[in-house]
Design an enzyme around this catalytic site. Sequence first.
Site, PDB file in Angstrom:
ATOM      1  N   CYS A   1      31.183 -32.421 -14.676  1.00 13.13           N
ATOM      2  CA  CYS A   1      32.589 -32.711 -14.811  1.00 13.13           C
ATOM      3  C   CYS A   1      33.506 -31.764 -14.376  1.00 13.13           C
ATOM      4  O   CYS A   1      33.940 -30.747 -15.054  1.00 13.13           O
ATOM      5  CB  CYS A   1      32.794 -33.612 -16.032  1.00 13.13           C
ATOM      6  SG  CYS A   1      34.744 -33.855 -16.006  1.00 13.13           S
TER       7      CYS A   1
ATOM      8  N   CYS B   1      45.181 -36.344  -2.285  1.00 13.28           N
ATOM      9  CA  CYS B   1      44.427 -36.077  -3.305  1.00 13.28           C
ATOM     10  C   CYS B   1      43.027 -35.145  -2.875  1.00 13.28           C
ATOM     11  O   CYS B   1      42.418 -35.696  -2.109  1.00 13.28           O
ATOM     12  CB  CYS B   1      44.145 -37.342  -4.101  1.00 13.28           C
ATOM     13  SG  CYS B   1      42.352 -37.290  -5.116  1.00 13.28           S
TER      14      CYS B   1
ATOM     15  N   CYS C   1      36.279 -31.150 -16.918  1.00  8.54           N
ATOM     16  CA  CYS C   1      35.814 -30.659 -18.290  1.00  8.54           C
ATOM     17  C   CYS C   1      35.855 -29.157 -17.972  1.00  8.54           C
ATOM     18  O   CYS C   1      36.142 -28.501 -18.904  1.00  8.54           O
ATOM     19  CB  CYS C   1      34.439 -31.223 -18.453  1.00  8.54           C
ATOM     20  SG  CYS C   1      34.359 -32.851 -18.825  1.00  8.54           S
TER      21      CYS C   1
ATOM     22  N   CYS D   1      39.638 -36.927  -3.697  1.00  7.97           N
ATOM     23  CA  CYS D   1      39.496 -38.156  -2.924  1.00  7.97           C
ATOM     24  C   CYS D   1      38.871 -37.737  -1.681  1.00  7.97           C
ATOM     25  O   CYS D   1      37.975 -38.147  -1.059  1.00  7.97           O
ATOM     26  CB  CYS D   1      40.811 -38.922  -2.589  1.00  7.97           C
ATOM     27  SG  CYS D   1      41.650 -39.578  -4.099  1.00  7.97           S
TER      28      CYS D   1
END
Length: 569
Positions: free
Chosen positions: A130, A480, A133, A483
Amino acid sequence: MSKDAILVEFYAPWCGHCKQLAPEYEKAAARLKANTPPIPLAKVDGTVEEELAKKYEVTGYPTLKFFKNGEAIDYTGDRKADGIVKWMKERSDPNWTAPVSAVLVLTSENFTQVVTEADIILVEFYAPWCGHCKKLAPEYEVAAQVLKDQHDPPIPFAKVDTTVEEDIGIEYEVTGYPTLKIFRKGKPHDYKGPRTAKDMVYYMAAQAGFSSHLLNTTKDVHEYMLHDDITIIGFFSGPSEHLFTTYLEAGNDLRDDYRFGHTFNHEVAQHYKAEPETIVLFYPEHMHSSYEPHRHVFRENDAVPENIASFYERFNLPLVGHRNKEMEQRRYNKRRPLCVVYFTVDFGFDYRDDTQFWRGKVLQVANDFRDITFAISDEDEFKDELKDLGLEDSGQDVNAACWDQSGKRYVLDPEEDFEEDVFREFVEKFHNDKLTAHVKSQPVPKRNDGPVKIVVGKNFDEIVGDNHKDVLIEFYAPWCGHCKALEPEFNKLGKKLKNKTSITIAKLDATANDFPTAIYDVTGYPTIYFAPANNKKAPIKYTGKRDFKGLVKFIEKEATISLKEKDEL
């Protein structure tokens, strides 16, 4: 030049954060090149060297990896030149060893014992792949160290890899990464604070105390109530009362949402005409009206925290409240149906009478439609919202709009002057479902036969709401970076499933189109949902790795049409 220690930046040419880092990275590289011995910095275009980026689990840009003797670890330092230089010099020293982490590692073997024994502990549920994270990790470590060394008593931080400890993730309903939860003697509470080291320290220090402030005198209570929001005061005979302890427990989950105070002073209770062993919710003075009580009282001595929380939820808004940006996030964003009236809202001396004049007209209507939430909002504070509603150039001093349960929006005709009878007629039509919804939408594509269907506001129901098909939809923003990184994986998925008539792969620009926000909770980009056939009101949020394999595995698990369809993926 030695390659025993080297820092490598994985970047993307289109990435704004990479461009922002570039000059600092160049400065650091020049200074470290002049070091004795030189310490090299390097960079890799992750959009070109895709396999290399995947090998080192690069999920966002820029990602910085420190390699020492061929072993890669995440860079956790500052992203300014001075910080990069200092971090690299320390770790390039042959005698350097990684410091012991202040963050506890939890597994199925020690999780229950640790969180049950702790008066308070913050736990991060994470996944190794992640990107968010990894971004949080250095901030989390710094905050953990500060609260371990400088807070009395220490406040522990911990983490659990729920890709390994799957049962723990399921038990605590972890659906995205990172998820942070505060545990008090084993009971979980959602972490609602910021995620920088400095702010986490401040937030967790505040969480460690009582959820309510002790107010000893009438003056203390009076000053505590000088606030724009509701104030909740508990009036108790002493700290051993059952309702007091339950009051504090109920406040643990809600201390970010309300202002809690309590007093044991009988004279203070008498001054406020409050019975002992009661919890009183006070509306701020400028929200008082003749249509409702100025306070609400909770008297249930055998209460449980859930009952107290329900009491707050029931009365936490006056009949017509002031919806500013803060209150929109804390209270109004989940209240539907909702009607909002926009004008120059200012409770200061100069505008108070005008504000209460228009609020009075709204109150007259709100009193007759108690199943709708009503609010007033300042037109300047909500310029973007008025623009989305097509009201930014209405020419009116007062405008109005309503939202229904599904998130659809309805606008008072901007040619109508705002009067009580005009607003009443509008609300009545809204209440009886006799209005046409306002839809913000890009143009419907003339051709839409690509592997990934283009969804806009005006064709959302047609494509995503098709009860005969499963639909996987990405909500994205044009700017983004994550994205853009997902786009080739998503297109690959669309091409793979293009000939499957049972499923549609789709995407929607969430910044330019309306969609049912009450059903699709989109708070960041990209957000991916699976809308199953014949159950469009219960879409499933995707929380896995954002790549082709992860998406395919997710579809295989969730597809509703036929096993044969799933097997052919």
